[in-house]
Design a protein around this motif. Structure first.
Motif, PDB file in Angstrom:
ATOM      1  N   LEU A 134      32.583 -18.099  -9.469  1.00 21.27           N
ATOM      2  CA  LEU A 134      31.443 -17.174  -8.854  1.00 21.27           C
ATOM      3  C   LEU A 134      29.874 -17.638  -9.167  1.00 21.27           C
ATOM      4  N   ILE A 135      29.695 -18.111 -10.091  1.00 25.80           N
ATOM      5  CA  ILE A 135      28.424 -18.982 -10.394  1.00 25.80           C
ATOM      6  C   ILE A 135      28.253 -20.122  -9.173  1.00 25.80           C
ATOM      7  N   THR A 136      29.178 -20.715  -9.280  1.00 28.31           N
ATOM      8  CA  THR A 136      29.343 -22.008  -8.070  1.00 28.31           C
ATOM      9  C   THR A 136      29.032 -21.344  -6.826  1.00 28.31           C
ATOM     10  N   ASN A 137      29.477 -20.210  -6.517  1.00 23.76           N
ATOM     11  CA  ASN A 137      29.299 -19.506  -5.196  1.00 23.76           C
ATOM     12  C   ASN A 137      27.934 -19.252  -4.937  1.00 23.76           C
ATOM     13  N   MET A 138      27.208 -18.676  -6.234  1.00 20.11           N
ATOM     14  CA  MET A 138      25.925 -18.467  -6.138  1.00 20.11           C
ATOM     15  C   MET A 138      25.068 -19.557  -5.905  1.00 20.11           C
ATOM     16  N   ILE A 139      25.436 -20.687  -6.307  1.00 18.85           N
ATOM     17  CA  ILE A 139      24.647 -21.981  -5.977  1.00 18.85           C
ATOM     18  C   ILE A 139      24.565 -22.217  -4.503  1.00 18.85           C
ATOM     19  N   ILE A 140      25.987 -22.172  -3.980  1.00 19.20           N
ATOM     20  CA  ILE A 140      26.066 -22.286  -2.606  1.00 19.20           C
ATOM     21  C   ILE A 140      25.100 -21.596  -1.550  1.00 19.20           C
ATOM     22  N   GLY A 141      24.981 -20.270  -2.097  1.00 23.33           N
ATOM     23  CA  GLY A 141      24.363 -19.179  -1.334  1.00 23.33           C
ATOM     24  C   GLY A 141      23.158 -18.608  -1.860  1.00 23.33           C
ATOM     25  N   SER A 142      22.490 -19.703  -2.380  1.00 23.45           N
ATOM     26  CA  SER A 142      20.944 -19.474  -2.812  1.00 23.45           C
ATOM     27  C   SER A 142      19.888 -20.416  -2.701  1.00 23.45           C
ATOM     28  N   VAL A 143      18.852 -20.134  -2.640  1.00 31.45           N
ATOM     29  CA  VAL A 143      17.735 -21.285  -2.517  1.00 31.45           C
ATOM     30  C   VAL A 143      17.513 -21.876  -3.815  1.00 31.45           C
ATOM     31  N   SER A 144      17.382 -21.028  -4.728  1.00 33.36           N
ATOM     32  CA  SER A 144      16.712 -21.681  -5.901  1.00 33.36           C
ATOM     33  C   SER A 144      17.698 -21.496  -7.368  1.00 33.36           C
ATOM     34  N   ASN A 430      16.875 -35.432   5.688  1.00 30.95           N
ATOM     35  CA  ASN A 430      17.722 -34.278   5.481  1.00 30.95           C
ATOM     36  C   ASN A 430      16.819 -33.202   4.850  1.00 30.95           C
ATOM     37  N   GLU A 431      15.775 -33.732   3.922  1.00 28.84           N
ATOM     38  CA  GLU A 431      15.113 -32.747   3.131  1.00 28.84           C
ATOM     39  C   GLU A 431      14.331 -32.025   4.154  1.00 28.84           C
ATOM     40  N   GLN A 432      13.812 -32.726   4.939  1.00 26.80           N
ATOM     41  CA  GLN A 432      12.862 -32.348   5.881  1.00 26.80           C
ATOM     42  C   GLN A 432      13.407 -30.998   6.690  1.00 26.80           C
ATOM     43  N   LEU A 433      14.487 -31.318   7.045  1.00 31.87           N
ATOM     44  CA  LEU A 433      15.053 -30.247   7.756  1.00 31.87           C
ATOM     45  C   LEU A 433      15.530 -29.082   6.907  1.00 31.87           C
ATOM     46  N   SER A 434      15.879 -29.263   5.570  1.00 26.92           N
ATOM     47  CA  SER A 434      16.164 -28.409   4.879  1.00 26.92           C
ATOM     48  C   SER A 434      14.692 -27.529   4.305  1.00 26.92           C
ATOM     49  N   LEU A 435      13.696 -28.290   4.312  1.00 28.28           N
ATOM     50  CA  LEU A 435      12.527 -27.638   3.928  1.00 28.28           C
ATOM     51  C   LEU A 435      12.097 -26.680   5.105  1.00 28.28           C
ATOM     52  N   ASN A 436      12.268 -27.217   6.268  1.00 31.07           N
ATOM     53  CA  ASN A 436      12.047 -26.260   7.452  1.00 31.07           C
ATOM     54  C   ASN A 436      12.643 -25.170   7.669  1.00 31.07           C
ATOM     55  N   LYS A 437      14.094 -25.212   7.370  1.00 31.69           N
ATOM     56  CA  LYS A 437      14.845 -24.148   7.372  1.00 31.69           C
ATOM     57  C   LYS A 437      14.465 -23.210   6.205  1.00 31.69           C
ATOM     58  N   ALA A 601      10.464 -21.761  -5.107  1.00 30.47           N
ATOM     59  CA  ALA A 601      11.592 -22.682  -4.978  1.00 30.47           C
ATOM     60  C   ALA A 601      11.137 -23.771  -3.905  1.00 30.47           C
ATOM     61  N   ILE A 602      10.097 -23.375  -2.938  1.00 31.07           N
ATOM     62  CA  ILE A 602       9.756 -24.071  -1.771  1.00 31.07           C
ATOM     63  C   ILE A 602       8.865 -25.122  -2.294  1.00 31.07           C
ATOM     64  N   GLN A 603       8.073 -24.528  -3.457  1.00 30.61           N
ATOM     65  CA  GLN A 603       7.117 -25.609  -4.154  1.00 30.61           C
ATOM     66  C   GLN A 603       7.887 -26.706  -4.798  1.00 30.61           C
ATOM     67  N   ARG A 604       8.964 -26.248  -5.461  1.00 30.74           N
ATOM     68  CA  ARG A 604       9.684 -27.350  -6.202  1.00 30.74           C
ATOM     69  C   ARG A 604      10.217 -28.449  -5.265  1.00 30.74           C
TER      70      ARG A 604
END
Length: 628
Positions: A134-144, A430-437, A601-604
C-alpha cells in the motif's frame, strides 16, 4: 493479492471517495490512523482489557461500539491511562499520534464501511506485506510522498553490507516509512539465537504523516516503537551516540533556519549538510554509518560543505561510496544520489567506489530491484576493482582544496561523461514534462471552485483568547522533554512542563519574527516572544482554518516600534475575518494544506532540476574548453 491486501486496498478506495480527502497521501494517512488503532487493540497486552461496563477490546469494532473517531481516541487514551500494565508505556507514543493527526473523514456512511472492513482484517505476517504494498501504491499515486520512502531493494542492500551484530543501538534521524529500522531489526533477529526484542532502535521524523506511517510499519513488523518520536533530529544536542546510523536524509533549503541558531547550527541552510553534520556528531566511536545523500553535497562549493567533506575524510573513515543511477530514488525526483559508508575511526588511505549500473528506464512503476545490487553486495567486503568499481586514493582528493567527492571510474572517464551527458539531457527533458504536468495539476487545484457561504463576519477578539507566553531561561530548554517549546519562529527545544493546551495557534510577537504563524496539535510551552490564540468555540471555529487565514493576513504589517518591533494584542483582536460554515472551514483548510504541500513538492523538484541543469551545463563547457 492476499485477503488482507484486498481489504486494505478496498478501505483505501472508500476513503478516497470522502470529500475531506484530497489526495493519495490524505487517504494513506487516514487509513493508517484507523489501522494503527486496530493493530494496537489486537496486541496481546490489550486483549481483554476492560474499557467500560459495556464492551471489551475484542468487541470494539462492533457497530454499537464505534461512534466516531473522537470516541476511538478517547477510548484508547483512557485505556492507557487507566492500565497498570508497564507494557502500555510503549503505546504512549501512539497516543501522541492520535493527537497530532487530524481526522478528515466527513461521511458517516464511509466511516461505517471502513470500520466494518477493518474489523475483518487479520493481524498476521501478511498484513505487514500488504501494508508495504500500500505504501508503494501511495508513492506511485502521489506527487510528494517519495520524500518519506526509500525503495526496499536499496535499504536491504545497504543493511546487508553493514553486517550488524550483537545488540547495538541503531538510529535513523529521518526515518520516513521506517524501512531502514525494519530491515536492521530483521537482520539482527536472523543472527540472534534468542527471541528477545531489540530495544535500542531509535527513529525520529519531523513530519506527523511520516511518524504515523513509520510507527505503524514498525509495529506491523514487530519492531518496538517505544523510541520512535515525532521530533526534529537537528535540534538534538544531547550526548547520546549510536553504534549504527542508517538513513536516507532529506535535502533542500531549510525554510525556518533561525530556529537552529539556538544550537549554533545555522552555518548552512541546506538540510543535507545539517543532517550529515548531526550524523557525524551522533556516531559512536567505532560506530558505522550508511547515509543516502544527493550528489550535490559531494561537489558543490561553499565553506561549510567543504569543511564537512574534509571532516568526513580526515576525522572519519569514509571507506566506500555507492553511486546510484539518476532517477532511481523517488525521494530525489530524478536527481542523482549516492550512499556514503563511513566509520568513526582513523581514516584509511582510499575509498572503494562502486557505480551501480541499470540500463532499464526508471520510473515509479519500474524502479531499482534487488538483482541490481548482487554484484555490489558480493564485492563490498573485498573492495575489488571491476568494470563497475575501483579504489581511489584519498590523496588525490586532498589535492583538490574543495575536497570534491564526485568520483568516477577512471577507465571510463571521458566516454562515461559523454554517455551521461546524453542521459542527463534526456532525463532533464523528462523532468521538464513532469514539472509542467505538476504545475498544471497545481494550477487546476488552485482554480478549484468552492461554493462558499459566509455566515458572518467576526473579529479575532470575539472568537478567541489571546495571551502572551512566559519567560523561560535558555538553560532550561533542552533537546529532550515531554513538551516542545515555541518561540517567535517555531520550536526552539523541549521542556518538562506545558503552559498551553493542544489545538492552539502560535503568533510571533517581537522582532523579525513578528506575525509568524505556527499551529500545535499537542500541548506545549510558549515563551514570552510569542502569543497563543485559542478559539472559544472549537465546534464553530476550525482552528487549522483560522491558522491558514492568519498566515494570509501578513500580521507583521501590524507591528509597531523602531528599535524592537512588536505586535500588540489589541490590534490583533480588532482584525476582522469572514467565516463560512464549520464543514466548509474544514474542507477549505484541507484544500489550503494540499496547496502548500504541492507547492513544496514542486519547489523540491525545481531545486533538483536546477542542480542537474547547472552540472550538465558546466561540465559541457569544461569538456570542450579543456579538450586536447
Amino acid at each position: 493479492m492476499n485477503n488482507n491486501e484486498d481489504k486494505l486496498f478496498k478501505v483505501a478506495e472508500y476513503i478516497r471517495k470522502d470529500s475531506g480527502v484530497n489526495n493519495a497521501i490524505d487517504a494513506m494517512e487516514q487509513l493508517s490512523l484507523l489501522l494503527l488503532f486496530h493493530c494496537v487493540i489486537n496486541q496481546r497486552e490489550f486483549k481483554g482489557e476492560l474499557l467500560d461496563s459495556q464492551y471489551y477490546f475484542d468487541e470494539f469494532w462492533q457497530a454499537q461500539s464505534v461512534r466516531n473517531f473522537s470516541h476511538i481516541r478517547d477510548v484508547f487514551s483512557n485505556a492507557i491511562n487507566r492500565s497498570s500494565n508497564n507494557l502500555f508505556f510503549e503505546y504512549k507514543n501512539i497516543e501522541e499520534i492520535f493527537d497530532s493527526i487530524p481526522f478528515k473523514l466527513r461521511s458517516n456512511k464511509i466511516f461505517r464501511v471502513v470500520v466494518e472492513l477493518l474489523s475483518q482484517i487479520e493481524i498476521n505476517d501478511n498484513l505487514a506485506f500488504a501494508y508495504d504494498k500500500l505504501i508503494t501504491n501511495m508513492i506511485i499515486g502521489s506527487v510528494s510522498s517519495g520524500v518519506y520512502h526509500t525503495p526496499s531493494s536499496v535499504v536491504k542492500a545497504i543493511v546487508t553490507v553493514m553486517e550488524l551484530k550483537g545488540s547495538p543501538s541503531i538510529f535513523d534521524p529521518a526515518m520516513g516509512t521506517g524501512r531502514f529500522l525494519i530491515e536492521a531489526n530483521k537482520l539482527l533477529e536472523e543472527s540472534s539465537s534468542s527471541n528477545h526484542k531489540f530495544n535500542n532502535i531509535v527513529g525520529n521524523d519531523i513530519s506527523p504523516f511520516a511518524h504515523l506511517v513509520g510507527t505503524l510499519n514498525l509495529l506491523l513488523n514487530d519492531v518496538t516503537v517505544s523510541n520512535i518520536s515525532l521530533k526534529d533530529s537537528l535540534l538534538e544536542q544531547d550526548d547520546r551516540r549510536f553504534d549504527y546510523i542508517l538513513s536516507g536524509i532529506p535535502f533542500g533549503k531549510v525554510n525556518d533556519i533561525n530556529k537552529y541558531d539556538y544550537f549554533q547550527l545555522g552555518q548552512a541552510s541546506s538540510l543535507e549538510e545539517m543532517f550529515l553534520d548531526i550524523i557525524m556528531r551522533k556516531l559512536q566511536r567505532g560506530g558505522k554509518a550508511a547515509v543516502i545523500v544527493p550528489d550535490s553535497i559531494l561537489f558543490k562549493k561553499g565553506h561549510w560543505v567543504e569543511y564537512l567533506r574534509k571532516k568526513l575524510l580526515t576525522e572519519f573513515d569514509l571507506h566506500s561510496i555507492l553511486s546510484i543511477p539518476k532517477g532511481m530514488l523517488d525521494s530525489y525526483k530524478g536527481g542523482k544520489a549516492s550512499v556514503l559508508f563511513f566509520s568513526n575511526q582513523s581514516p584509511s588511505e582510499d575509498i572503494w567506489y562502486y557505480e551501480l549500473q541499470n540500463a532499464r528506464p526508471s520510473n515509479k512503476r519500474s524502479s531499482i530491484n534487488e538483482d541490481d545490487f548482487q554484484e555490489f553486495t558480493s564485492l563490498f567486503s573485498s573492495r575489488k576493482n571491476t568494470p563497475n568499481s575501483c579504489l581511489i586514493s584519498k590523496q588525490e582528493i586532498f589535492d583538490d582544496s574543495s575536497f570534491n567527492l564526485l568520483l568516477s571510474l577512471p577507465q571510463k572517464e571521458e566516454s562515461s561523461f559523454k554517455y551521461r551527458k546524453s542521459e542527463i539531457v534526456s532525463s532533464l527533458k523528462n523532468e521538464q514534462l513532469s514539472l509542467n504536468k505538476l504545475l498544471d495539476n497545481h494550477f487546476d487545484t488552485i482554480t478549484k471552485e468552492f461554493d462558499v457561504e459566509y455566515i458572518n463576519k467576526v473579529t479575532i477578539g470575539s472568537i478567541s483568547n489571546i495571551k502572551t507566553g512566559n519567560n523561560l531561561n535558555k538553560s532550561e530548554v533542552s533537546t529532550t522533554g515531554s513538551f516542545p517549546v515555541y518561540g517567535g519562529n517555531g520550536i526552539i527545544g523541549y521542556y518538562h512542563e506545558s503552559n498551553r493546551s493542544r489545538d492552539t495557534i502560535i503568533i510571533g510577537k517581537v522582532g523579525t519574527h513578528c506575525g509568524n504563524i505556527h499551529f500545535s496539535l499537542t500541548p506545549y510551552w510558549l515563551t514570552s516572544n510569542a502569543l497563543s490564540l485559542e478559539v472559544k468555540e472549537p465546534n464553530v471555529i476550525y482552528t487549522p482554518y483560522l491558522a491558514h487565514v492568519l498566515k494570509c493576513l501578513e500580521l507583521n504589517k501590524l507591528s509597531r516600534g523602531t528599535a524592537q518591533k512588536f505586535i500588540a494584542i489589541e490590534r490583533l483582536k480588532s482584525l476582522e475575518v469572514s467565516l463560512p460554515t464549520f464543514e466548509q472551514q474544514v474542507e477549505l483548510s484541507n484544500w489550503f494544506t494540499t496547496l502548500e504541500e504541492n507547492k513544496s513538492a514542486i519547489q523540491r523538484l525545481l531545486l533538483n532540476f536546477t542542480d542537474s541543469l547547472d552540472s550538465v551545463t558546466s561540465n559541457s563547457i569544461v569538456e570542450k574548453a579543456l579538450k586536447r
